[in-house]
Design an enzyme around this catalytic site. Structure first.
Site, PDB file in Angstrom:
ATOM      1  N   CYS A 113       7.522  12.086  -0.841  1.00 21.27           N
ATOM      2  CA  CYS A 113       7.640  11.676  -2.256  1.00 21.27           C
ATOM      3  C   CYS A 113       6.913  12.612  -3.215  1.00 21.27           C
ATOM      4  O   CYS A 113       7.142  12.553  -4.421  1.00 21.27           O
ATOM      5  CB  CYS A 113       7.136  10.255  -2.436  1.00 21.27           C
ATOM      6  SG  CYS A 113       8.024   9.084  -1.422  1.00 21.27           S
ATOM      7  N   HIS A 256       5.111   8.662  -9.700  1.00 22.47           N
ATOM      8  CA  HIS A 256       6.103   8.407  -8.661  1.00 22.47           C
ATOM      9  C   HIS A 256       6.412   6.904  -8.652  1.00 22.47           C
ATOM     10  O   HIS A 256       5.511   6.065  -8.705  1.00 22.47           O
ATOM     11  CB  HIS A 256       5.553   8.862  -7.310  1.00 22.47           C
ATOM     12  CG  HIS A 256       6.384   8.416  -6.157  1.00 22.47           C
ATOM     13  ND1 HIS A 256       7.743   8.575  -6.137  1.00 22.47           N
ATOM     14  CD2 HIS A 256       6.053   7.778  -4.994  1.00 22.47           C
ATOM     15  CE1 HIS A 256       8.217   8.077  -5.001  1.00 22.47           C
ATOM     16  NE2 HIS A 256       7.216   7.582  -4.302  1.00 22.47           N
ATOM     17  N   ASN A 286      12.301   3.069  -4.826  1.00 19.47           N
ATOM     18  CA  ASN A 286      11.592   4.324  -4.564  1.00 19.47           C
ATOM     19  C   ASN A 286      12.606   5.348  -4.051  1.00 19.47           C
ATOM     20  O   ASN A 286      13.118   5.203  -2.944  1.00 19.47           O
ATOM     21  CB  ASN A 286      10.494   4.031  -3.526  1.00 19.47           C
ATOM     22  CG  ASN A 286       9.709   5.269  -3.135  1.00 19.47           C
ATOM     23  OD1 ASN A 286      10.082   6.392  -3.460  1.00 19.47           O
ATOM     24  ND2 ASN A 286       8.621   5.050  -2.410  1.00 19.47           N
TER      25      ASN A 286
HETATM   26  N1  ACO Z   1       9.976 -10.408   2.116  1.00 18.47           N
HETATM   27  C1  ACO Z   1       9.159 -11.445   2.384  1.00 18.47           C
HETATM   28  N2  ACO Z   1       7.990 -11.299   3.022  1.00 18.47           N
HETATM   29  C2  ACO Z   1       7.632 -10.061   3.391  1.00 18.47           C
HETATM   30  C3  ACO Z   1       8.438  -8.932   3.143  1.00 18.47           C
HETATM   31  C4  ACO Z   1       9.657  -9.151   2.491  1.00 18.47           C
HETATM   32  N3  ACO Z   1      10.493  -8.141   2.184  1.00 18.47           N
HETATM   33  N4  ACO Z   1       7.824  -7.836   3.629  1.00 18.47           N
HETATM   34  C5  ACO Z   1       6.662  -8.246   4.167  1.00 18.47           C
HETATM   35  N5  ACO Z   1       6.558  -9.596   4.039  1.00 18.47           N
HETATM   36  C6  ACO Z   1       5.463 -10.474   4.461  1.00 18.47           C
HETATM   37  C7  ACO Z   1       4.626  -9.861   5.562  1.00 18.47           C
HETATM   38  O1  ACO Z   1       5.224 -10.088   6.827  1.00 18.47           O
HETATM   39  C8  ACO Z   1       3.325 -10.614   5.399  1.00 18.47           C
HETATM   40  O2  ACO Z   1       3.439 -11.859   6.002  1.00 18.47           O
HETATM   41  P1  ACO Z   1       2.198 -12.482   6.813  1.00 18.47           P
HETATM   42  O3  ACO Z   1       1.110 -12.644   5.800  1.00 18.47           O
HETATM   43  O4  ACO Z   1       2.758 -13.751   7.352  1.00 18.47           O
HETATM   44  O5  ACO Z   1       1.861 -11.466   7.862  1.00 18.47           O
HETATM   45  C9  ACO Z   1       3.243 -10.847   3.889  1.00 18.47           C
HETATM   46  O6  ACO Z   1       4.570 -10.659   3.384  1.00 18.47           O
HETATM   47  C10 ACO Z   1       2.319  -9.887   3.171  1.00 18.47           C
HETATM   48  O7  ACO Z   1       2.607  -8.575   3.647  1.00 18.47           O
HETATM   49  P2  ACO Z   1       1.833  -7.321   3.119  1.00 18.47           P
HETATM   50  O8  ACO Z   1       2.304  -6.104   3.834  1.00 18.47           O
HETATM   51  O9  ACO Z   1       0.369  -7.587   3.108  1.00 18.47           O
HETATM   52  O10 ACO Z   1       2.342  -7.307   1.606  1.00 18.47           O
HETATM   53  P3  ACO Z   1       1.851  -6.409   0.451  1.00 18.47           P
HETATM   54  O11 ACO Z   1       1.414  -7.227  -0.685  1.00 18.47           O
HETATM   55  O12 ACO Z   1       0.950  -5.307   0.937  1.00 18.47           O
HETATM   56  O13 ACO Z   1       3.219  -5.690  -0.004  1.00 18.47           O
HETATM   57  C11 ACO Z   1       4.355  -3.603   0.275  1.00 18.47           C
HETATM   58  C12 ACO Z   1       3.931  -4.920   0.920  1.00 18.47           C
HETATM   59  C13 ACO Z   1       5.238  -3.920  -0.909  1.00 18.47           C
HETATM   60  C14 ACO Z   1       5.121  -2.785   1.286  1.00 18.47           C
HETATM   61  C15 ACO Z   1       3.079  -2.856  -0.200  1.00 18.47           C
HETATM   62  O14 ACO Z   1       2.149  -2.785   0.852  1.00 18.47           O
HETATM   63  C16 ACO Z   1       3.374  -1.459  -0.683  1.00 18.47           C
HETATM   64  O15 ACO Z   1       4.025  -1.264  -1.689  1.00 18.47           O
HETATM   65  N6  ACO Z   1       2.844  -0.422  -0.007  1.00 18.47           N
HETATM   66  C17 ACO Z   1       3.061   0.947  -0.396  1.00 18.47           C
HETATM   67  C18 ACO Z   1       4.436   1.369   0.076  1.00 18.47           C
HETATM   68  C19 ACO Z   1       4.894   2.664  -0.527  1.00 18.47           C
HETATM   69  O16 ACO Z   1       4.670   2.931  -1.677  1.00 18.47           O
HETATM   70  N7  ACO Z   1       5.574   3.445   0.290  1.00 18.47           N
HETATM   71  C20 ACO Z   1       6.211   4.630  -0.138  1.00 18.47           C
HETATM   72  C21 ACO Z   1       5.347   5.794   0.009  1.00 18.47           C
HETATM   73  S1  ACO Z   1       6.071   7.215  -0.665  1.00 18.47           S
HETATM   74  C22 ACO Z   1       6.861   8.152   0.543  1.00 18.47           C
HETATM   75  O17 ACO Z   1       6.415   9.205   0.857  1.00 18.47           O
HETATM   76  C23 ACO Z   1       8.086   7.666   1.181  1.00 18.47           C
END
Ligand code: ACO
Length: 330
Positions: A113, A256, A286
């Protein structure tokens, strides 16, 4: 002082829209969860027959038109992508063929990214060090849908396909318009946090590796989230400091487009008012290396960037990689 300007900008998105409601029927998720945790409402997805080179070609054509230059005036093509059409040749070569401008050098950059900011640094340095070069075409293009595990709700909801392109040229008029500075960095110790090991030589094509779904993105979301905020804040502070600027001097920040909560957090930590932060992830998700050039194009069309404005680009991505660029708009 000779500088490099962004002379033209263009972007292109595939037609097919995938909404959060559509995703509800594919994985165990809800529209409300996705919007609350990410800010994303829908994203564009390529057809099976549409490749990153097709999106990149369309974005490039628009950028060339916007720059008022012909394909024969391009001296170099750099493509930032983590979803090339194939292992080799480079997607830049495939786009060159589509544009019909043979013989100029073409190559791809893989910095996930952050790829577009890396490409901007490389393109700018080519122009500054080689007087024979006048125009460099930079393209960020991704068909991320091709490496998403559509059974993994924690990743498949985040990404979208798309492309953006800019033409970089030397600043002819001696004004202070142009790219003032670029800062890039990486920390390979975080490589495993976000990766796609399939397609690489370390993961041969075997039934076992395919069954273990190694050809898809794997991510430790929470760790990436924390690292992204930390790295983007530091790189913004560093680039402002070494240019003797503060956030008050910046008219528009184009981060980004990964997650609205990441963007809000860096705005709050750095004291940047949210109205200065450009956000368009609601309907794109993204788009990785394409996210920043798509956002620049949209910000211009929405009148969020004006002549003389200082704008700041900032990105992070797998690697981890990061980068920031400070630009006085022409
Ligand atoms: N729908 C419903 N529930 C979900 C989903 C979904 N799509 N995805 C995860 N959950 C659940 C999980 O299983 C977890 O359940 P649990 O508590 O029973 O275990 C709960 O939701 C919370 O999960 P977290 O991973 O803690 O959720 P978080 O608030 O961290 O959000 C997210 C997750 C959106 C992925 C966040 O961590 C994030 O944005 N991270 C950065 C990702 C990113 O930017 N990546 C791109 C990088 S750039 C590149 O180079 C490609």
């Amino acid at each position: 002082m000779e500088r490099v300007i962004i002379r033209g900008v263009g972007s292109y998105l595939p037609d097919c829209v995938l909404s959060n409601t559509d995703l509800e029927s594919m994985v165990d998720t809800t529209h409300e969860w996705i919007v609350t945790r990410t800010g994303i409402e829908s994203r564009r997805i390529c057809l099976d027959t549409e490749m990153a080179s097709d999106l990149g070609y369309e974005a490039a054509r628009k950028a060339l038109e916007n720059a008022h230059i012909a394909t024969c005036d391009i001296d170099l093509i750099i493509v930032a992508t983590m979803t090339p059409d194939m292992q080799f040749p480079a997607t830049a070569c495939i786009i060159q063929k589509k544009l019909g401008c043979s013989d100029i050098p073409c190559f791809d950059i893989g910095a996930a990214c952050s790829g577009f900011i890396y490409a901007m640094d490389v393109g700018r340095n080519f122009l500054l060090s080689n007087p024979a070069m006048k125009n460099v075409l930079l393209i960020g293009t991704e068909k991320i849908s091709s490496i998403l595990d559509w059974e993994d709700r924690s990743t498949c909801i985040l990404f979208g396909d798309g492309a953006g392109a800019v033409v970089l040229s030397r600043n002819w008029d001696n004004s202070d318009a142009g790219i003032w500075d670029i800062l890039i960095g990486a920390d390979g110790r975080c490589a495993s946090m976000l990766h796609c090991s399939g397609w690489g030589a370390s993961v041969p094509v075997t039934v076992e590796n395919v069954e273990q779904r190694k050809y898809f993105i794997r991510m430790e979301g929470r760790e990436v989230f924390k690292e992204a905020i930390k790295r983007m804040c530091v790189v913004v502070e560093d680039i402002l400091l070494r240019n003797h600027l503060t956030v008050e001097d910046i008219a528009c920040v184009i981060p980004h487009q990964a997650n609205i909560r990441i963007i809000t957090a860096i705005g709050e930590r750095l004291g940047i008012p949210q109205e200065k932060m450009f956000v368009n992830l609601q309907h794109k998700g993204n788009t990785s290396a394409a996210s920043i050039p798509i956002a620049i194009d949209e910000a211009l069309k929405m009148g969020r960037i004006h002549t003389g404005d200082l704008i700041l680009l900032v990105a992070f991505g797998a690697g981890m990689t990061w980068g920031a660029s400070l630009i006085r708009w022409k």
